[in-house]
Scaffold this active site. Structure first.
Site, PDB file in Angstrom:
ATOM      1  CE  LYS A  54      44.320  38.118  45.149  1.00  0.00           C
ATOM      2  NZ  LYS A  54      44.502  39.572  45.124  1.00  0.00           N
ATOM      3  CD  GLN A  98      46.931  41.323  42.846  1.00  0.00           C
ATOM      4  OE1 GLN A  98      45.819  40.818  42.900  1.00  0.00           O
ATOM      5  NE2 GLN A  98      47.730  41.351  43.905  1.00  0.00           N
ATOM      6  CG  ASP A 121      40.568  43.654  46.036  1.00  0.00           C
ATOM      7  OD1 ASP A 121      40.767  42.808  46.926  1.00  0.00           O
ATOM      8  OD2 ASP A 121      41.241  43.731  44.994  1.00  0.00           O
TER       9      ASP A 121
HETATM   10  N1  GUN Z   1      47.910  43.558  46.255  1.00  0.00           N
HETATM   11  C1  GUN Z   1      48.267  43.046  47.447  1.00  0.00           C
HETATM   12  N2  GUN Z   1      47.167  42.587  48.100  1.00  0.00           N
HETATM   13  C2  GUN Z   1      46.114  42.832  47.304  1.00  0.00           C
HETATM   14  C3  GUN Z   1      44.715  42.590  47.415  1.00  0.00           C
HETATM   15  O1  GUN Z   1      44.210  42.064  48.413  1.00  0.00           O
HETATM   16  N3  GUN Z   1      43.969  42.967  46.349  1.00  0.00           N
HETATM   17  C4  GUN Z   1      44.499  43.566  45.268  1.00  0.00           C
HETATM   18  N4  GUN Z   1      43.676  43.920  44.296  1.00  0.00           N
HETATM   19  N5  GUN Z   1      45.780  43.818  45.132  1.00  0.00           N
HETATM   20  C5  GUN Z   1      46.580  43.438  46.142  1.00  0.00           C
END
Ligand code: GUN
Length: 294
Positions: A54, A98, A121
């Site tokens: 990311k 995350q 998110d």
């Molecule tokens: N864990 C798995 N997919 C995601 C996501 O799209 N965002 C976040 N913050 N954690 C994740």
């Protein structure tokens, strides 16, 4: 029948290039560089890989990223204090915590602490609640579900009235993607570990979203001929012939499914890259809203 593959890598690349151009235009117009803060708690290796990807995508798009890591032993208070500091930081437009968080931390508490305008998110309970309500709109749509819908609508813009089956009911993918399908007027069935006659239910699907995290669980004979199959799973299976000793497979048995489905996303190179594309798009949107609010 041989399914047509939906190339998530290529589609995500187009979106990233578009966001990059928009970021450059935004900054050239005199606005501050958009910024994304990532918060990684603990040492889950898969999470660390995702967060790095990311941050790399942000850099490529001209978005600044601010990486924060906390040990697995961090307290609820420490994580929430960090989130509140990021809420108050004008250089940070989006905050990504995350998931999953280490055991013992209250995920809802942490996600609720993120300011709504920075919730790129889309996991804040208010954004999720709005997603579930008629006539309301979340500020941000969760990235993987948004990516699934984008891929689906790239091959079938008219989902209205179709039978959509979602395998899995997680907060991150299954539930929000089911809500998005409802909003697009599909007839939606959510399946999970207690579903009876699962294969028979899946066989009704014009659109199948597989998000259970079980390697190759969906067999070819579960799939309705011509169906659109979006495979969200990213599962490691041992494979001594590969340099890393494993390969990645989806929740759908790809070789079988491609003989039956009309359209199919590969793993890797399907939904995965779309999550990141949607995240950088949301981050730019957050920066634009922050500027408009001033
Ligand atoms: N864990 C798995 N997919 C995601 C996501 O799209 N965002 C976040 N913050 N954690 C994740």
């Amino acid at each position: 029948m041989t399914a047509q593959l939906i190339d998530g890598s290529a589609i995500a690349e187009q979106i990233r290039a578009q966001v990059k151009a928009e970021v450059a235009e935004w900054v050239a117009a005199g606005h501050p560089t958009p910024g994304l803060a990532t918060v990684l708690v603990g040492d889950n290796p898969a999470s660390a890989v995702y967060v790095r990807s990311k941050q790399k995508a942000c850099a490529e798009a001209g978005i600044q990223s601010f990486g924060h890591t906390l040990p697995a032993t961090a307290s609820q208070q420490e994580v929430e204090d960090l989130v509140r500091r990021l809420n108050a930081d004008p250089a940070v437009n989006g905050i990504l915590v995350q998931l999953p968080l280490p055991a013992g931390l209250d995920e809802e508490g942490v996600l609720s602490a993120i300011s709504l305008e920075k919730d790129v998110d889309g996991f804040h309970p208010v954004n999720m609640g709005r997603l579930a309500q008629k006539g309301r709109d979340p500020l941000f749509v969760p990235c993987t579900p948004a990516g699934c819908m984008y891929l689906l609508q790239s091959v079938q813009p008219h989902i209205e009235g179709l039978n959509a089956v979602v395998l899995g009911r997680s907060n991150i993918v299954g539930m929000p993607v089911a809500l998005l399908l409802v909003r697009a007027n599909a007839t939606v069935t959510i399946c999970h570990s207690r579903t009876r006659n699962l294969a028979d239910v899946v066989r009704q699907a014009d659109v199948l979203i597989a998000a259970v995290g079980r390697a190759e669980m969906v067999r070819g004979d579960w799939i309705k001929p011509g169906a659109i199959v979006i495979d969200v799973g990213i599962n490691r299976v041992e494979d001594p012939s590969r340099p890393k000793g494993y390969r990645l497979v989806g929740d759908v048995a790809f070789e079988e499914a491609k003989e039956v489905a009309g359209f199919l996303t590969p793993v890797p190179g399907g939904v995965g890259p779309m999550t990141i594309a949607m995240l950088i798009r949301n981050t730019l949107t957050a920066a634009q809203w922050a500027a408009a609010k001033k």
